[in-house]
Enzyme design. Structure first.
Site, PDB file in Angstrom:
ATOM      1  N   ILE A  89      66.061  18.602  25.555  1.00  0.00           N
ATOM      2  CA  ILE A  89      64.893  19.396  25.194  1.00  0.00           C
ATOM      3  C   ILE A  89      63.698  18.488  24.918  1.00  0.00           C
ATOM      4  O   ILE A  89      63.872  17.334  24.511  1.00  0.00           O
ATOM      5  CB  ILE A  89      65.214  20.305  23.972  1.00  0.00           C
ATOM      6  N   CYS A  90      62.515  19.009  25.136  1.00  0.00           N
ATOM      7  CA  CYS A  90      61.256  18.319  24.847  1.00  0.00           C
ATOM      8  C   CYS A  90      61.068  17.161  25.824  1.00  0.00           C
ATOM      9  O   CYS A  90      61.097  17.351  27.026  1.00  0.00           O
ATOM     10  CB  CYS A  90      61.234  17.875  23.383  1.00  0.00           C
ATOM     11  N   ALA A  91      60.910  15.952  25.327  1.00  0.00           N
ATOM     12  CA  ALA A  91      60.753  14.785  26.196  1.00  0.00           C
ATOM     13  C   ALA A  91      62.093  14.197  26.627  1.00  0.00           C
ATOM     14  O   ALA A  91      62.144  13.340  27.502  1.00  0.00           O
ATOM     15  CB  ALA A  91      59.931  13.714  25.486  1.00  0.00           C
ATOM     16  N   PHE A 120      58.874  18.892  27.889  1.00  0.00           N
ATOM     17  CA  PHE A 120      57.603  18.968  27.178  1.00  0.00           C
ATOM     18  C   PHE A 120      56.492  18.804  28.223  1.00  0.00           C
ATOM     19  O   PHE A 120      56.584  17.929  29.092  1.00  0.00           O
ATOM     20  CB  PHE A 120      57.535  17.858  26.121  1.00  0.00           C
ATOM     21  N   SER A 156      64.773  22.233  28.268  1.00  0.00           N
ATOM     22  CA  SER A 156      63.871  23.141  27.557  1.00  0.00           C
ATOM     23  C   SER A 156      62.590  22.409  27.181  1.00  0.00           C
ATOM     24  O   SER A 156      62.521  21.174  27.252  1.00  0.00           O
ATOM     25  CB  SER A 156      64.582  23.702  26.327  1.00  0.00           C
TER      26      SER A 156
END
Length: 184
Positions: free
Chosen positions: A102-104, A123, A151
């Protein structure tokens, strides 16, 4: 049989993504082992919150898990340079096990050489690094392509965690957790 998840805690981890994943997966009866990638069980997140890991990655990396979860945060840049993390990701991929980022953190999948040929998200600021290196980059909140789940960030942590529950324990388990936490 209870599913087992290995979640990586790293310095600079996005606390919301780590804690939400741990909490919701455990509510669903999924065993989650939070492992520090450092030599210390205490890991300081990106907002200065101290998190305590269950174990050191070096002590548990050879165990069998159903899924690897990698939260993002400002510490991802350093995580991308950890050969033991990259090799762990490659091993999960070779063994056809689930990997969620998730994210980076999807950037670490790229560095491990497993993102090519897949559709994923991350991200928004990381999007340019994926251009022409993956099958497709999309702006979906949670994207599953085969054994990879990605995500967008802290704001999608709940949705991401509920999706992981659905994958590991089924839609009924995800719905039960969703109802217990009064999620939409």
């Amino acid at each position: 049989m209870m599913k087992k998840v290995l979640l990586l805690l790293h310095p600079g981890v996005e606390e919301i993504e780590a804690v939400t994943s741990i909490d919701l997966l455990r509510r669903a009866g999924i065993e989650v082992l939070a492992a520090s990638v450092t030599s210390d069980l205490e890991v300081t997140g990106g907002r200065g919150i101290a998190l305590k890991a269950d174990a050191l990655l070096s002590e548990v990396s050879t165990q069998i898990f159903d899924m690897l979860v990698i939260p993002g945060g400002p510490g991802v840049d350093a995580l991308r340079k950890r050969p033991e993390v990259l090799e762990l990701i490659r091993r999960f991929y070779r063994e056809d096990r689930l990997i969620a980022a998730i994210c980076a953190a999807p950037l670490v999948l790229l560095d491990a050489g497993i993102a090519a040929g897949h559709t994923l998200t991350s991200f928004p600021d990381a999007e340019k690094e994926f251009q022409s290196k993956v099958k497709a980059y999309v702006s979906g909140r949670v994207v599953q392509d085969g054994k990879l789940v990605t995500s967008r960030g802290a704001g999608t942590a709940e949705e991401f965690s509920l999706a992981l529950i659905e994958i590991l324990a089924g839609p009924k388990a995800a719905e039960q957790v969703r109802e217990r936490i009064v999620a939409r």
